[in-house]
Design a protein around this motif. Structure first.
Motif, PDB file in Angstrom:
ATOM      1  N   LEU A  20       0.829  -1.206   0.000  1.00 15.00           N
ATOM      2  CA  LEU A  20       0.000   0.000   0.000  1.00 15.00           C
ATOM      3  C   LEU A  20       0.864   1.257   0.000  1.00 15.00           C
ATOM      4  O   LEU A  20       1.892   1.303   0.689  1.00 15.00           O
ATOM      5  N   PRO A  21       0.479   2.289  -0.756  1.00 15.88           N
ATOM      6  CA  PRO A  21       1.155   3.583  -0.633  1.00 15.88           C
ATOM      7  C   PRO A  21       0.994   4.113   0.791  1.00 15.88           C
ATOM      8  O   PRO A  21       0.099   3.692   1.531  1.00 15.88           O
ATOM      9  N   ASP A  22       1.830   5.043   1.155  1.00 19.44           N
ATOM     10  CA  ASP A  22       1.746   5.633   2.493  1.00 19.44           C
ATOM     11  C   ASP A  22       0.634   6.680   2.492  1.00 19.44           C
ATOM     12  O   ASP A  22       0.878   7.884   2.410  1.00 19.44           O
ATOM     13  N   PHE A  23      -0.591   6.185   2.582  1.00 20.76           N
ATOM     14  CA  PHE A  23      -1.743   7.079   2.496  1.00 20.76           C
ATOM     15  C   PHE A  23      -1.814   8.052   3.667  1.00 20.76           C
ATOM     16  O   PHE A  23      -2.406   9.132   3.543  1.00 20.76           O
ATOM     17  N   ASN A  24      -1.287   7.691   4.817  1.00 20.14           N
ATOM     18  CA  ASN A  24      -1.458   8.491   6.030  1.00 20.14           C
ATOM     19  C   ASN A  24      -0.211   9.309   6.376  1.00 20.14           C
ATOM     20  O   ASN A  24       0.027   9.620   7.532  1.00 20.14           O
ATOM     21  N   SER A  25       0.546   9.684   5.369  1.00 22.75           N
ATOM     22  CA  SER A  25       1.776  10.445   5.617  1.00 22.75           C
ATOM     23  C   SER A  25       1.566  11.956   5.572  1.00 22.75           C
ATOM     24  O   SER A  25       2.453  12.716   5.918  1.00 22.75           O
ATOM     25  N   GLY A  26       0.384  12.391   5.128  1.00 20.27           N
ATOM     26  CA  GLY A  26       0.143  13.816   4.948  1.00 20.27           C
ATOM     27  C   GLY A  26       0.634  14.332   3.613  1.00 20.27           C
ATOM     28  O   GLY A  26       0.468  15.521   3.297  1.00 20.27           O
ATOM     29  N   LYS A  27       1.235  13.448   2.803  1.00 19.70           N
ATOM     30  CA  LYS A  27       1.700  13.836   1.475  1.00 19.70           C
ATOM     31  C   LYS A  27       0.677  13.435   0.423  1.00 19.70           C
ATOM     32  O   LYS A  27      -0.099  12.501   0.611  1.00 19.70           O
ATOM     33  N   ALA A  28       0.699  14.134  -0.711  1.00 25.08           N
ATOM     34  CA  ALA A  28      -0.238  13.842  -1.789  1.00 25.08           C
ATOM     35  C   ALA A  28       0.118  12.526  -2.468  1.00 25.08           C
ATOM     36  O   ALA A  28       1.287  12.268  -2.784  1.00 25.08           O
ATOM     37  N   VAL A  29      -0.878  11.679  -2.676  1.00 28.19           N
ATOM     38  CA  VAL A  29      -0.736  10.441  -3.432  1.00 28.19           C
ATOM     39  C   VAL A  29      -1.528  10.614  -4.729  1.00 28.19           C
ATOM     40  O   VAL A  29      -2.742  10.797  -4.708  1.00 28.19           O
ATOM     41  N   TRP A  30      -0.821  10.567  -5.855  1.00 30.32           N
ATOM     42  CA  TRP A  30      -1.483  10.765  -7.150  1.00 30.32           C
ATOM     43  C   TRP A  30      -2.044   9.444  -7.651  1.00 30.32           C
ATOM     44  O   TRP A  30      -1.410   8.390  -7.531  1.00 30.32           O
ATOM     45  N   VAL A  31      -3.246   9.526  -8.234  1.00 30.01           N
ATOM     46  CA  VAL A  31      -3.941   8.335  -8.710  1.00 30.01           C
ATOM     47  C   VAL A  31      -4.408   8.549 -10.150  1.00 30.01           C
ATOM     48  O   VAL A  31      -5.062   9.557 -10.458  1.00 30.01           O
ATOM     49  N   LEU A  32      -4.057   7.614 -11.022  1.00 27.68           N
ATOM     50  CA  LEU A  32      -4.524   7.626 -12.410  1.00 27.68           C
ATOM     51  C   LEU A  32      -5.531   6.502 -12.579  1.00 27.68           C
ATOM     52  O   LEU A  32      -5.251   5.345 -12.224  1.00 27.68           O
ATOM     53  N   ARG A  33      -6.716   6.832 -13.127  1.00 32.38           N
ATOM     54  CA  ARG A  33      -7.777   5.839 -13.286  1.00 32.38           C
ATOM     55  C   ARG A  33      -8.332   5.883 -14.710  1.00 32.38           C
ATOM     56  O   ARG A  33      -8.336   6.931 -15.359  1.00 32.38           O
ATOM     57  N   ALA A  34      -8.842   4.744 -15.154  1.00 29.27           N
ATOM     58  CA  ALA A  34      -9.529   4.661 -16.443  1.00 29.27           C
ATOM     59  C   ALA A  34     -10.573   3.564 -16.349  1.00 29.27           C
ATOM     60  O   ALA A  34     -10.373   2.557 -15.657  1.00 29.27           O
ATOM     61  N   GLY A  35     -11.685   3.770 -17.040  1.00 33.12           N
ATOM     62  CA  GLY A  35     -12.732   2.759 -16.956  1.00 33.12           C
ATOM     63  C   GLY A  35     -13.913   3.064 -17.844  1.00 33.12           C
ATOM     64  O   GLY A  35     -13.811   3.795 -18.833  1.00 33.12           O
ATOM     65  N   VAL A  36     -15.046   2.493 -17.482  1.00 32.60           N
ATOM     66  CA  VAL A  36     -16.259   2.587 -18.281  1.00 32.60           C
ATOM     67  C   VAL A  36     -17.349   3.268 -17.472  1.00 32.60           C
ATOM     68  O   VAL A  36     -17.425   3.114 -16.246  1.00 32.60           O
ATOM     69  N   GLY A  37     -18.192   4.029 -18.159  1.00 31.42           N
ATOM     70  CA  GLY A  37     -19.323   4.690 -17.528  1.00 31.42           C
ATOM     71  C   GLY A  37     -20.636   4.158 -18.085  1.00 31.42           C
ATOM     72  O   GLY A  37     -20.754   3.914 -19.294  1.00 31.42           O
ATOM     73  N   PHE A  38     -21.590   3.944 -17.210  1.00 28.20           N
ATOM     74  CA  PHE A  38     -22.940   3.544 -17.611  1.00 28.20           C
ATOM     75  C   PHE A  38     -23.839   4.750 -17.344  1.00 28.20           C
ATOM     76  O   PHE A  38     -24.247   4.999 -16.212  1.00 28.20           O
ATOM     77  N   ASN A  39     -24.108   5.499 -18.413  1.00 25.98           N
ATOM     78  CA  ASN A  39     -24.694   6.831 -18.276  1.00 25.98           C
ATOM     79  C   ASN A  39     -26.192   6.813 -18.556  1.00 25.98           C
ATOM     80  O   ASN A  39     -26.649   6.239 -19.549  1.00 25.98           O
TER      81      ASN A  39
END
Length: 267
Positions: A20-39
């Protein structure tokens, strides 16, 4: 879509990517996502359209319009607490589909034959937009060291920069009789760009509500998106829904109602 995390893993070991990334460090964790939308859409205009179909003896329904979504953003914890805030920028789609069918059949005592008449109508709104989520707040709960559950709520603003409204209609008449047979089929298609679509609002604001699962740096996220601005103008206008004379009701409003399934990777 899967190439994004695989490419990112090239710069680190597989073991590190599964931590796991260090989510609780107070530093920004960058996230790239891609997927499908059901609109799709929600709102009172759906009930009005159902009434129009019912009065015209049409069998109609609303369907989802499938699209894509690509997003980049960051999460930043409040100190060492699992509570975090974040921002994001998306390229996505919105819209909806309707499909309706009308048919009638019978026999003729005069001609000794049968008649069959069928009509279909499909309408699809499909737009491409850019979305900005200025503030998201969430909570990550870590378990089994390498896994985390993620719940988040935020707001978004979007603008449709391209897209179109398509209609596809068919009309078929089949009849048999002692005087001869008939089989007529007519088909018609039209497409209007959203820039030429009268009364459409190309902007929206709304909320994002989502849940996610983390395994190391990898993320599976499911987000519900609900718009607050009607897609079309004139929701208070009275329109005829057919049937008895004077059978009128408010046009009603459509609001964006989308579900997104995205795969992500944290940097």
């Amino acid at each position: 879509m899967l190439l994004l995390p695989l490419t990112a893993m090239h710069g680190m070991g597989v073991g590190e990517a599964l931590e796991l990334p260090d989510f609780n460090s107070g530093k920004a964790v960058w996230v790239l996502r891609a997927g499908v939308g059901f609109n799709g859409v929600a709102g009172s205009a759906k009930e009005t359209q159902d009434a129009i179909w019912d009065n015209g003896k049409w069998d109609g329904n609303f369907k989802s319009a499938t699209g894509y979504v690509v997003s980049i953003g960051f999460n930043k914890s409040f100190g060492t607490h699992p509570l975090y805030w974040g921002m994001g920028l998306d390229l996505a789609m919105r819209g909806y589909k309707t499909s309706a069918e009308w048919s009638k059949s019978g026999t003729s005592q005069v001609s000794g034959g049968s008649d069959y008449h069928k009509k279909t109508e499909e309408m699809t709104l499909s737009t491409y937009n850019v979305q900005f989520s200025p503030f998201t707040i969430g909570y990550k709960y870590t378990f089994l060291e390498r896994m985390a559950a993620d719940v988040h709520l935020g707001a978004y603003a979007s603008y449709d920069f391209a897209g179109d409204f398509k209609t596809h209609m068919t009309d078929q008449i089949v009849s048999t009789s002692k005087y001869g047979n008939r089989n007529d089929f007519n088909e018609n298609e039209s497409k209007v760009k959203i820039g030429d679509l009268a009364g459409m609002r190309k902007y929206d604001v709304g909320i994002n509500l989502g849940v996610g699962y983390w395994f190391g740096h990898f993320n599976l996220d499911f987000t519900w998106q609900r718009g607050f601005i009607p897609i079309y103008e004139g929701g208070d206008n009275e329109i005829s829904v057919g049937g008895k004379k004077g059978n009128k009701r408010e046009q009603g409003n459509f609001f964006s109602n989308n579900f997104q399934l995205r795969l992500g990777y944290a940097f």
